[in-house]
Design an enzyme around this catalytic site. Sequence first.
Site, PDB file in Angstrom:
ATOM      1  N   SER A   1      -4.742   2.318   4.461  1.00 50.99           N
ATOM      2  CA  SER A   1      -4.913   1.738   3.128  1.00 50.99           C
ATOM      3  C   SER A   1      -4.892   0.204   3.198  1.00 50.99           C
ATOM      4  O   SER A   1      -5.689  -0.479   2.541  1.00 50.99           O
ATOM      5  CB  SER A   1      -3.791   2.253   2.211  1.00 50.99           C
ATOM      6  OG  SER A   1      -3.927   1.730   0.923  1.00 50.99           O
TER       7      SER A   1
ATOM      8  N   LYS B   1       0.798  -1.232   0.000  1.00 47.88           N
ATOM      9  CA  LYS B   1       0.000   0.000   0.000  1.00 47.88           C
ATOM     10  C   LYS B   1       0.833   1.286   0.000  1.00 47.88           C
ATOM     11  O   LYS B   1       0.395   2.329   0.491  1.00 47.88           O
ATOM     12  CB  LYS B   1      -1.001   0.021   1.181  1.00 47.88           C
ATOM     13  CG  LYS B   1      -1.805  -1.230   1.374  1.00 47.88           C
ATOM     14  CD  LYS B   1      -2.286  -1.895   0.097  1.00 47.88           C
ATOM     15  CE  LYS B   1      -3.403  -1.196  -0.616  1.00 47.88           C
ATOM     16  NZ  LYS B   1      -3.778  -1.991  -1.846  1.00 47.88           N
TER      17      LYS B   1
ATOM     18  N   HIS C   1       7.122  -7.170  -2.492  1.00 49.44           N
ATOM     19  CA  HIS C   1       6.909  -6.525  -1.186  1.00 49.44           C
ATOM     20  C   HIS C   1       7.870  -7.106  -0.153  1.00 49.44           C
ATOM     21  O   HIS C   1       7.736  -6.841   1.029  1.00 49.44           O
ATOM     22  CB  HIS C   1       5.488  -6.789  -0.680  1.00 49.44           C
ATOM     23  CG  HIS C   1       4.394  -6.050  -1.402  1.00 49.44           C
ATOM     24  ND1 HIS C   1       4.488  -4.741  -1.778  1.00 49.44           N
ATOM     25  CD2 HIS C   1       3.143  -6.453  -1.778  1.00 49.44           C
ATOM     26  CE1 HIS C   1       3.359  -4.372  -2.367  1.00 49.44           C
ATOM     27  NE2 HIS C   1       2.528  -5.393  -2.378  1.00 49.44           N
TER      28      HIS C   1
HETATM   29  S1  PPS Z   1      -0.553  -3.035  -3.164  1.00 49.99           S
HETATM   30  O1  PPS Z   1      -1.841  -3.767  -3.203  1.00 49.99           O
HETATM   31  O2  PPS Z   1       0.129  -3.259  -1.880  1.00 49.99           O
HETATM   32  O3  PPS Z   1       0.320  -3.336  -4.287  1.00 49.99           O
HETATM   33  O4  PPS Z   1      -0.990  -1.498  -3.194  1.00 49.99           O
HETATM   34  P1  PPS Z   1      -0.115  -0.283  -3.720  1.00 49.99           P
HETATM   35  O5  PPS Z   1      -0.247  -0.188  -5.177  1.00 49.99           O
HETATM   36  O6  PPS Z   1       1.250  -0.338  -3.135  1.00 49.99           O
HETATM   37  O7  PPS Z   1      -0.827   0.959  -3.008  1.00 49.99           O
HETATM   38  C1  PPS Z   1      -2.179   1.274  -3.183  1.00 49.99           C
HETATM   39  C2  PPS Z   1      -2.352   2.687  -2.692  1.00 49.99           C
HETATM   40  O8  PPS Z   1      -1.757   3.587  -3.645  1.00 49.99           O
HETATM   41  C3  PPS Z   1      -2.734   4.506  -4.098  1.00 49.99           C
HETATM   42  N1  PPS Z   1      -2.482   4.914  -5.478  1.00 49.99           N
HETATM   43  C4  PPS Z   1      -2.199   6.179  -5.823  1.00 49.99           C
HETATM   44  N2  PPS Z   1      -2.053   7.298  -5.077  1.00 49.99           N
HETATM   45  C5  PPS Z   1      -1.777   8.446  -5.741  1.00 49.99           C
HETATM   46  N3  PPS Z   1      -1.683   8.531  -7.093  1.00 49.99           N
HETATM   47  C6  PPS Z   1      -1.818   7.435  -7.879  1.00 49.99           C
HETATM   48  N4  PPS Z   1      -1.714   7.533  -9.188  1.00 49.99           N
HETATM   49  C7  PPS Z   1      -2.082   6.180  -7.234  1.00 49.99           C
HETATM   50  N5  PPS Z   1      -2.281   4.917  -7.672  1.00 49.99           N
HETATM   51  C8  PPS Z   1      -2.516   4.157  -6.589  1.00 49.99           C
HETATM   52  C9  PPS Z   1      -4.049   3.720  -3.940  1.00 49.99           C
HETATM   53  O9  PPS Z   1      -5.158   4.573  -4.005  1.00 49.99           O
HETATM   54  C10 PPS Z   1      -3.820   3.102  -2.566  1.00 49.99           C
HETATM   55  O10 PPS Z   1      -3.859   4.074  -1.525  1.00 49.99           O
HETATM   56  P2  PPS Z   1      -5.167   4.489  -0.720  1.00 49.99           P
HETATM   57  O11 PPS Z   1      -4.678   5.355   0.402  1.00 49.99           O
HETATM   58  O12 PPS Z   1      -5.808   3.225  -0.228  1.00 49.99           O
HETATM   59  O13 PPS Z   1      -6.034   5.248  -1.663  1.00 49.99           O
END
Ligand code: PPS
Length: 280
Positions: free
Chosen positions: A123, A32, A93
């Site tokens: 998240s 996340k 991860h």
């Molecule tokens: S995972 O499942 O662990 O691989 O998730 P991961 O991709 O690491 O993280 C998901 C969170 O990243 C946010 N996200 C973004 N934030 C800002 N800009 C962009 N473009 C973007 N893309 C993904 C996503 O919304 C998750 O965060 P939260 O706080 O839940 O919204």
Amino acid sequence: MKSLAGLTKELWDQIYNFQAKPDDLILATYPKSGTHWMQEILDMIQNDGDVEKCKRDHSLHRHPFLELKFPHKEKPDWVIALEMSSPRLIKTHLPSQMIPPSIWKENCKIVYVARNPKDCLVSYYHFHRMASYLPDPQNLEEFYEKFVLGKVFYGSWFDHVKGWWAAKDTHRILYLFYEDIKKNPKHEIHKVLKFLEKTLSEDLINKIVHHTSFDVMKDNPMANQTGIPSHIFNHSISNFMRKGMPGDWKNYFTVAQNEEFDKDYQNKMAGSTLTFRTEI
Ligand code: PPS
């Protein structure tokens, strides 16, 4: 359904013996922390800003997750990686101390993205609600306790960010922060380009900023995970592209939880030069 962590444990020997290649690009994160965001940025860079090429498949299928065997896929992702042509982009991860030795031996370039722990926690909590292969988080209070103790899949956030921070002194690691990318995506994309020894025009860089912005990714079915079967990701419970904003933790933490968290943070991060922003 078998838990994702259970499968990783069961198949660990194969994962640890994964054979990396020198031109593999590794994207490492604690869950996340913006994995799929950086994946989209890296894919756009590797494909010279070609949006259509980056829409060739869902992000969960475009690049393998080194240590995972997803329930909706026939093969484990590391087997898929072995069958891919180079240059490969591989997500993980894993904490730095669990990385397959061949990745260090081949001196692969690694992009690490870290996110402040409070937003990570919130998240991750919502992700546990919507991802069927993760245990039911019950409620935020229960999940908060588990996260602080590191009793979640991939363990302690504190150990993860500190381990990779130390690893960057001896390996080719570009260490980035979610909050910095949010604040100034263009600036951070320039850092990535320099690290990858790649040059792109300002127009293409602007295109990458636009294509990888939260609103555009949220509307992109190849990036927003809506194409993943609903028995795996239930978007009616919570969207994968949920808020994408530093500081959302303020809507969840009580004053007492926040004070307790800050105290614990001071102890666990004592002596570290790492600093995080919990809002921008
Ligand atoms: S995972 O499942 O662990 O691989 O998730 P991961 O991709 O690491 O993280 C998901 C969170 O990243 C946010 N996200 C973004 N934030 C800002 N800009 C962009 N473009 C973007 N893309 C993904 C996503 O919304 C998750 O965060 P939260 O706080 O839940 O919204």
